[in-house]
Design a protein around this motif. Structure first.
Motif, PDB file in Angstrom:
ATOM      1  N   ASN A  50      10.526  39.906  34.818  1.00 20.73           N
ATOM      2  CA  ASN A  50      11.301  40.566  33.769  1.00 20.73           C
ATOM      3  C   ASN A  50      10.986  39.663  32.602  1.00 20.73           C
ATOM      4  N   ALA A  51      10.339  40.106  31.696  1.00 21.04           N
ATOM      5  CA  ALA A  51      10.325  39.024  30.359  1.00 21.04           C
ATOM      6  C   ALA A  51      10.739  39.615  29.084  1.00 21.04           C
ATOM      7  N   GLU A  52      11.269  38.892  28.083  1.00 19.22           N
ATOM      8  CA  GLU A  52      11.898  39.144  26.985  1.00 19.22           C
ATOM      9  C   GLU A  52      10.989  38.419  25.694  1.00 19.22           C
ATOM     10  N   ASN A  53      10.623  39.139  24.847  1.00 17.79           N
ATOM     11  CA  ASN A  53       9.953  38.517  23.744  1.00 17.79           C
ATOM     12  C   ASN A  53      11.164  38.172  22.608  1.00 17.79           C
ATOM     13  N   VAL A  54      11.324  36.760  22.117  1.00 21.67           N
ATOM     14  CA  VAL A  54      12.377  36.505  21.353  1.00 21.67           C
ATOM     15  C   VAL A  54      11.661  35.742  20.064  1.00 21.67           C
ATOM     16  N   ILE A  55      12.245  35.911  18.875  1.00 17.79           N
ATOM     17  CA  ILE A  55      11.795  34.911  17.691  1.00 17.79           C
ATOM     18  C   ILE A  55      12.842  34.054  17.226  1.00 17.79           C
ATOM     19  N   ARG A  56      12.638  33.107  16.881  1.00 13.62           N
ATOM     20  CA  ARG A  56      13.887  32.153  16.177  1.00 13.62           C
ATOM     21  C   ARG A  56      13.687  32.032  15.026  1.00 13.62           C
ATOM     22  N   VAL A  57      14.711  32.285  14.140  1.00 16.82           N
ATOM     23  CA  VAL A  57      14.505  32.268  12.481  1.00 16.82           C
ATOM     24  C   VAL A  57      15.638  31.703  11.927  1.00 16.82           C
ATOM     25  N   SER A  58      15.800  31.173  10.726  1.00 14.33           N
ATOM     26  CA  SER A  58      16.990  30.762  10.066  1.00 14.33           C
ATOM     27  C   SER A  58      17.385  31.760   9.075  1.00 14.33           C
ATOM     28  N   ASP A 200      21.818  37.335   6.743  1.00 14.42           N
ATOM     29  CA  ASP A 200      20.642  37.565   5.957  1.00 14.42           C
ATOM     30  C   ASP A 200      19.418  36.664   6.399  1.00 14.42           C
ATOM     31  N   PHE A 201      18.255  37.287   6.718  1.00 13.74           N
ATOM     32  CA  PHE A 201      17.203  36.615   7.155  1.00 13.74           C
ATOM     33  C   PHE A 201      15.892  37.362   7.202  1.00 13.74           C
ATOM     34  N   TYR A 202      14.807  36.570   7.344  1.00 13.10           N
ATOM     35  CA  TYR A 202      13.479  37.077   7.175  1.00 13.10           C
ATOM     36  C   TYR A 202      12.770  37.108   8.458  1.00 13.10           C
ATOM     37  N   ILE A 203      11.762  37.952   9.057  1.00 10.11           N
ATOM     38  CA  ILE A 203      11.035  37.833  10.069  1.00 10.11           C
ATOM     39  C   ILE A 203       9.636  37.851   9.847  1.00 10.11           C
ATOM     40  N   PRO A 204       8.525  37.122  10.294  1.00 11.76           N
ATOM     41  CA  PRO A 204       7.451  37.425   9.895  1.00 11.76           C
ATOM     42  C   PRO A 204       6.867  38.843   9.950  1.00 11.76           C
ATOM     43  N   GLU A 205       5.881  39.081   9.116  1.00 12.87           N
ATOM     44  CA  GLU A 205       5.247  40.448   9.038  1.00 12.87           C
ATOM     45  C   GLU A 205       4.889  41.090  10.127  1.00 12.87           C
ATOM     46  N   ILE A 217      21.457  40.789  17.569  1.00 11.97           N
ATOM     47  CA  ILE A 217      21.120  39.362  17.196  1.00 11.97           C
ATOM     48  C   ILE A 217      21.895  38.466  17.824  1.00 11.97           C
ATOM     49  N   GLN A 218      21.442  37.082  18.230  1.00 10.21           N
ATOM     50  CA  GLN A 218      22.470  36.279  18.655  1.00 10.21           C
ATOM     51  C   GLN A 218      21.962  34.858  17.602  1.00 10.21           C
ATOM     52  N   PHE A 219      23.176  34.053  17.473  1.00  9.39           N
ATOM     53  CA  PHE A 219      23.131  33.052  16.375  1.00  9.39           C
ATOM     54  C   PHE A 219      24.173  32.141  16.650  1.00  9.39           C
ATOM     55  N   ASN A 220      23.742  30.976  16.066  1.00 15.20           N
ATOM     56  CA  ASN A 220      24.894  30.037  15.896  1.00 15.20           C
ATOM     57  C   ASN A 220      24.943  29.203  14.672  1.00 15.20           C
ATOM     58  N   PHE A 264      24.461  28.273   7.082  1.00  8.59           N
ATOM     59  CA  PHE A 264      23.334  28.662   7.771  1.00  8.59           C
ATOM     60  C   PHE A 264      23.506  29.244   9.005  1.00  8.59           C
ATOM     61  N   ALA A 265      22.571  29.992   9.641  1.00  5.41           N
ATOM     62  CA  ALA A 265      22.544  30.589  10.890  1.00  5.41           C
ATOM     63  C   ALA A 265      21.280  30.376  11.464  1.00  5.41           C
ATOM     64  N   ASN A 266      21.346  30.050  12.682  1.00  3.44           N
ATOM     65  CA  ASN A 266      20.172  29.854  13.727  1.00  3.44           C
ATOM     66  C   ASN A 266      20.241  31.072  14.661  1.00  3.44           C
ATOM     67  N   ILE A 267      19.181  31.798  14.267  1.00  7.83           N
ATOM     68  CA  ILE A 267      19.027  33.275  14.882  1.00  7.83           C
ATOM     69  C   ILE A 267      18.046  33.489  15.938  1.00  7.83           C
TER      70      ILE A 267
END
Length: 349
Positions: A50-58, A200-205, A217-220, A264-267
């Motif tokens: 079971n796989a999950e694709n996640v990305i990490r952004v600020s 408020d954040f951006y993800i790659p195109e 989303i999850q963040f700290n 700032f949030a680490n998402i």
């Protein structure tokens, strides 16, 4: 006799050079050639996971609603109805400006209205018996309409003297005191709604097709190891030309007030969950101009297989087409083999 030997030797040298310098056969196989000896490689038995694709952004934390409290009218402050940093409710009185000049003007205009109304009634009676011209009646009617408009304008000014909370929120530090004369545009205090907050954040195109409104989303945040969650509520309809990313906003509950605007949030953003996925080490993939290949073991013989890839993690990638559970995948040593090479396999760790 010597000449004959010299000519024969020269011909031999030239022939040898031609053989050495001639272009290699274009159909000859490239890379390591078959020697009959097995090549040692490392491999892994493919299993489904079971796989999950996640990305990490600020990202940034924002108030869900934020305004600078300002007056729409000039005057002297007679009352401040809030304490700095206090919570208030929509409609609560925050500031009172002296409205006595407008109240006096209102009384005057009401008296004038009564006079104009009497004048209009008299003019109407005279008009009915042709005692005055139509123009006289029109002037009297216009005067009454004008004073009614003045009264409405004064009432608006009186309303502007009472500044109330536009929504439930927290009032910041005040910039005025009782007795201060303020002008229109004077900032009284900041006013913010902090529950919920916006993330408020951006993800790659390249990830933009994989996210939609409603995704979680999850963040700290710095100085707090507590995990927070939120939910995407809006996506910009275009790619930002400056960042090259997709602009996204999410709501996050903030009942305890731990999340402060400006922080700032680490998402961590889960993009897709794949049940029963085939995940392989990224180093096993052999890129080519169009697509990718991998080597698998077929009874001790190397076989090159084209594959299609899906989600990625830091060290592995999902294969969506080309491999099956139970296949033996060559992970290391693929640069030393070619299709048909004999293999000696040790298990990859």
């Amino acid at each position: 006799m010597k000449k004959t030997i010299i000519w024969i030797s020269a011909a031999a040298v030239i022939t040898g050079l031609i053989i050495l310098l001639r272009p290699a056969d274009r159909n000859a196989p490239k890379g390591p050639q078959p020697k009959g000896k097995a090549v040692a490689v490392e491999a892994v038995k493919i299993k489904t996971v079971n796989a999950e694709n996640v990305i990490r952004v600020s990202g940034n934390i924002m108030a869900s609603e934020e305004v600078n409290l300002q007056s729409q009218i000039a005057g002297v402050v007679t009352k401040i109805g809030f304490a700095e940093g206090s919570r208030v409710h929509k409609g609560d009185l925050l500031l009172q400006i002296d409205d006595s000049p407008y109240q006096a003007q209102l009384k005057k205009d009401i008296a004038t209205k009564e006079l104009y109304q009497v004048t209009l009634d008299r003019t109407k009676k005279l008009l009915d018996i042709n005692g005055v011209a139509q123009q006289d009646y029109d002037v009297a009617e216009s005067n009454l309409k004008g004073i009614n408009a003045d009264i409405e304008l004064i009432k608006v000014s009186i309303d502007y003297c009472s500044i109330t909370a536009p929504f439930d929120g927290i009032v910041g530090l005040k910039n005025i005191s009782i007795g201060s004369y303020i002008n229109t545009g004077t900032v009284i205090a900041d006013f913010e709604q902090l529950d919920p907050v916006k993330i408020d954040f951006y993800i790659p195109e390249k990830y933009s097709p994989l996210i939609k409104a409603g995704d979680s989303i999850q963040f700290n945040v710095a100085g707090n190891n507590k995990p927070f969650t939120g939910r995407v509520y809006a996506l910009d309809p275009k790619i930002d030309q400056t960042t090259g990313g997709l602009h996204i906003r999410a709501f996050a509950a903030n009942k305890t007030g731990e999340l402060l605007p400006g922080g700032f949030a680490n998402i961590i953003l889960p993009l897709r969950h794949a049940a029963g996925a085939i995940m392989i080490p990224s180093e096993a993939v052999i890129p080519k101009v169009i697509g990718q290949d991998v080597y698998i073991d077929k009874g001790g013989i190397a076989a090159l297989v084209p594959v299609e890839l899906g989600i990625r993690t830091d060290s592995s990638v999902e294969v969506t087409k080309g491999l099956n559970a139970g296949d033996t995948l060559i992970v290391r040593g693929s640069m030393m083999i070619y299709p048909g090479s004999k293999l000696t396999i040790s298990m990859f760790k």
